[in-house]
Design a protein around this motif. Sequence first.
Motif, PDB file in Angstrom:
ATOM      1  N   ALA A 198       0.814  -1.219   0.000  1.00  0.00           N
ATOM      2  CA  ALA A 198       0.000   0.000   0.000  1.00  0.00           C
ATOM      3  C   ALA A 198       0.846   1.265   0.000  1.00  0.00           C
ATOM      4  N   THR A 199       2.059   1.181   0.571  1.00  0.00           N
ATOM      5  CA  THR A 199       2.923   2.366   0.653  1.00  0.00           C
ATOM      6  C   THR A 199       3.961   2.412  -0.455  1.00  0.00           C
ATOM      7  N   GLY A 200       4.087   1.294  -1.192  1.00  0.00           N
ATOM      8  CA  GLY A 200       5.038   1.271  -2.293  1.00  0.00           C
ATOM      9  C   GLY A 200       6.481   1.131  -1.867  1.00  0.00           C
ATOM     10  N   ARG A 201       6.731   0.591  -0.675  1.00  0.00           N
ATOM     11  CA  ARG A 201       8.106   0.361  -0.221  1.00  0.00           C
ATOM     12  C   ARG A 201       8.131  -0.859   0.679  1.00  0.00           C
ATOM     13  N   GLU A 202       9.319  -1.376   0.933  1.00  0.00           N
ATOM     14  CA  GLU A 202       9.445  -2.594   1.724  1.00  0.00           C
ATOM     15  C   GLU A 202       9.199  -2.317   3.212  1.00  0.00           C
ATOM     16  N   VAL A 203       8.387  -3.177   3.815  1.00  0.00           N
ATOM     17  CA  VAL A 203       8.192  -3.181   5.261  1.00  0.00           C
ATOM     18  C   VAL A 203       8.388  -4.616   5.728  1.00  0.00           C
ATOM     19  N   ARG A 204       9.296  -4.833   6.662  1.00  0.00           N
ATOM     20  CA  ARG A 204       9.644  -6.177   7.114  1.00  0.00           C
ATOM     21  C   ARG A 204       9.194  -6.399   8.561  1.00  0.00           C
ATOM     22  N   TYR A 205       8.720  -7.603   8.811  1.00  0.00           N
ATOM     23  CA  TYR A 205       8.430  -8.057  10.172  1.00  0.00           C
ATOM     24  C   TYR A 205       9.554  -8.987  10.611  1.00  0.00           C
ATOM     25  N   VAL A 206      10.091  -8.739  11.809  1.00  0.00           N
ATOM     26  CA  VAL A 206      11.161  -9.559  12.352  1.00  0.00           C
ATOM     27  C   VAL A 206      10.639 -10.268  13.605  1.00  0.00           C
ATOM     28  N   PRO A 207      10.403 -11.573  13.537  1.00  0.00           N
ATOM     29  CA  PRO A 207       9.953 -12.286  14.734  1.00  0.00           C
ATOM     30  C   PRO A 207      11.098 -12.437  15.737  1.00  0.00           C
ATOM     31  N   VAL A 208      10.822 -12.148  16.996  1.00  0.00           N
ATOM     32  CA  VAL A 208      11.822 -12.257  18.060  1.00  0.00           C
ATOM     33  C   VAL A 208      11.213 -12.989  19.250  1.00  0.00           C
ATOM     34  N   GLU A 209      12.072 -13.486  20.134  1.00  0.00           N
ATOM     35  CA  GLU A 209      11.613 -14.096  21.369  1.00  0.00           C
ATOM     36  C   GLU A 209      11.241 -13.002  22.372  1.00  0.00           C
ATOM     37  N   ALA A 210      10.488 -13.403  23.404  1.00  0.00           N
ATOM     38  CA  ALA A 210      10.024 -12.421  24.389  1.00  0.00           C
ATOM     39  C   ALA A 210      11.189 -11.695  25.048  1.00  0.00           C
ATOM     40  N   GLY A 211      12.251 -12.423  25.370  1.00  0.00           N
ATOM     41  CA  GLY A 211      13.405 -11.785  26.003  1.00  0.00           C
ATOM     42  C   GLY A 211      14.048 -10.731  25.125  1.00  0.00           C
ATOM     43  N   GLN A 212      14.163 -11.031  23.825  1.00  0.00           N
ATOM     44  CA  GLN A 212      14.709 -10.052  22.891  1.00  0.00           C
ATOM     45  C   GLN A 212      13.823  -8.819  22.806  1.00  0.00           C
ATOM     46  N   TYR A 213      12.493  -9.053  22.784  1.00  0.00           N
ATOM     47  CA  TYR A 213      11.579  -7.915  22.676  1.00  0.00           C
ATOM     48  C   TYR A 213      11.626  -7.056  23.936  1.00  0.00           C
ATOM     49  N   ALA A 214      11.794  -7.687  25.084  1.00  0.00           N
ATOM     50  CA  ALA A 214      11.926  -6.929  26.331  1.00  0.00           C
ATOM     51  C   ALA A 214      13.133  -5.995  26.252  1.00  0.00           C
ATOM     52  N   ARG A 215      14.243  -6.478  25.690  1.00  0.00           N
ATOM     53  CA  ARG A 215      15.427  -5.620  25.569  1.00  0.00           C
ATOM     54  C   ARG A 215      15.183  -4.478  24.586  1.00  0.00           C
ATOM     55  N   ILE A 216      14.399  -4.746  23.539  1.00  0.00           N
ATOM     56  CA  ILE A 216      14.035  -3.672  22.608  1.00  0.00           C
ATOM     57  C   ILE A 216      13.231  -2.592  23.337  1.00  0.00           C
ATOM     58  N   LEU A 217      12.254  -3.035  24.152  1.00  0.00           N
ATOM     59  CA  LEU A 217      11.442  -2.079  24.900  1.00  0.00           C
ATOM     60  C   LEU A 217      12.291  -1.282  25.890  1.00  0.00           C
ATOM     61  N   GLU A 218      13.241  -1.960  26.527  1.00  0.00           N
ATOM     62  CA  GLU A 218      14.148  -1.252  27.427  1.00  0.00           C
ATOM     63  C   GLU A 218      14.934  -0.189  26.678  1.00  0.00           C
ATOM     64  N   GLY A 219      15.331  -0.518  25.446  1.00  0.00           N
ATOM     65  CA  GLY A 219      16.051   0.445  24.624  1.00  0.00           C
ATOM     66  C   GLY A 219      15.229   1.667  24.283  1.00  0.00           C
ATOM     67  N   HIS A 220      13.908   1.509  24.331  1.00  0.00           N
ATOM     68  CA  HIS A 220      13.010   2.642  24.096  1.00  0.00           C
ATOM     69  C   HIS A 220      12.662   3.376  25.391  1.00  0.00           C
ATOM     70  N   GLY A 221      13.307   2.977  26.497  1.00  0.00           N
ATOM     71  CA  GLY A 221      13.143   3.704  27.742  1.00  0.00           C
ATOM     72  C   GLY A 221      12.218   3.089  28.763  1.00  0.00           C
ATOM     73  N   LEU A 222      11.660   1.914  28.468  1.00  0.00           N
ATOM     74  CA  LEU A 222      10.759   1.261  29.423  1.00  0.00           C
ATOM     75  C   LEU A 222      11.596   0.578  30.508  1.00  0.00           C
TER      76      LEU A 222
END
Length: 275
Positions: A198-222
């Motif tokens: 719909a946007t005419g460009r690549e959008v990728r989904y990256v599946p991660v484990e819960a622990g990895q996602y928690a570290r991503i959220l921490e990186g965003h300040g949570l």
Amino acid sequence: MTTIGTVLVTAATGKTGRRVAQRLATGSADVRAGSRGGAVRFDWEDESTWEPALRGADAAYVNYFPDLAAPAAPQALRTFGRLAAGAGVRRLVLLSGRGEPEAVVAEGALRESGVDLTVVRAAFFAQNFSEGSFHEDVRAGEFAFPAGTTAEPFVDADDLADVVVAALTEPGHSGMVHELTGPRPVTFAEAAREIGRATGREVRYVPVEAGQYARILEGHGLPAPAAGWLADLFASLLDGHNATVTDDVERILGRAPKDFTEWVKETAASGTWDA
């Protein structure tokens, strides 16, 4: 639509609260938009704001933050319900999650108030890609999430708001549990591809484990405890047990729920994902 008088909308600046308040304002209801920084102060972390916001209201839309599965939710909802009953509130509509055993406990705590209650359990919002945690990542072309290859019947927040308003203003919803989904399950990888087309460009989904996602959220300040709890919650909800579709949107509104593809096209046309 039945005249309901004054309706308190909690979290009235959020994805669903904003939509519910807008719809009620076009009808005969006197909307009391509760938020942390608005004219009507309402903060789930500040109990002293609850009773003043409830005083004189006939009904309330209850959207608990951060989630009904949170450990503090049952006691908070029990207290809120007691205050609502004491203030003379006659009808409550509670936003809940699908397939969350902890949320069911919080629903029961609010039900103890004795006030007429309708529970609206929702699938994952389509708008999480355009207004929520994924928005900036989608614009950047890649988002991560602990959902694996699980399909989710994403529900349009506008459809949910229409159901909530019906439950607040029409008869026949007292004591009911409505479970809202979109018309079909879609995997997160498929969602990324749909947005990309719909946007005419690549959008990728990256599946991660819960622990990895928690570290991503921490990186965003949570904070780490909140990040770990939230990541585990998402992983538990998106393990496949919520992949089924219901017909509650069509049963209540008399029309089919919006399909994810249609929602993506409309949202892309709005420019919200433009780089």
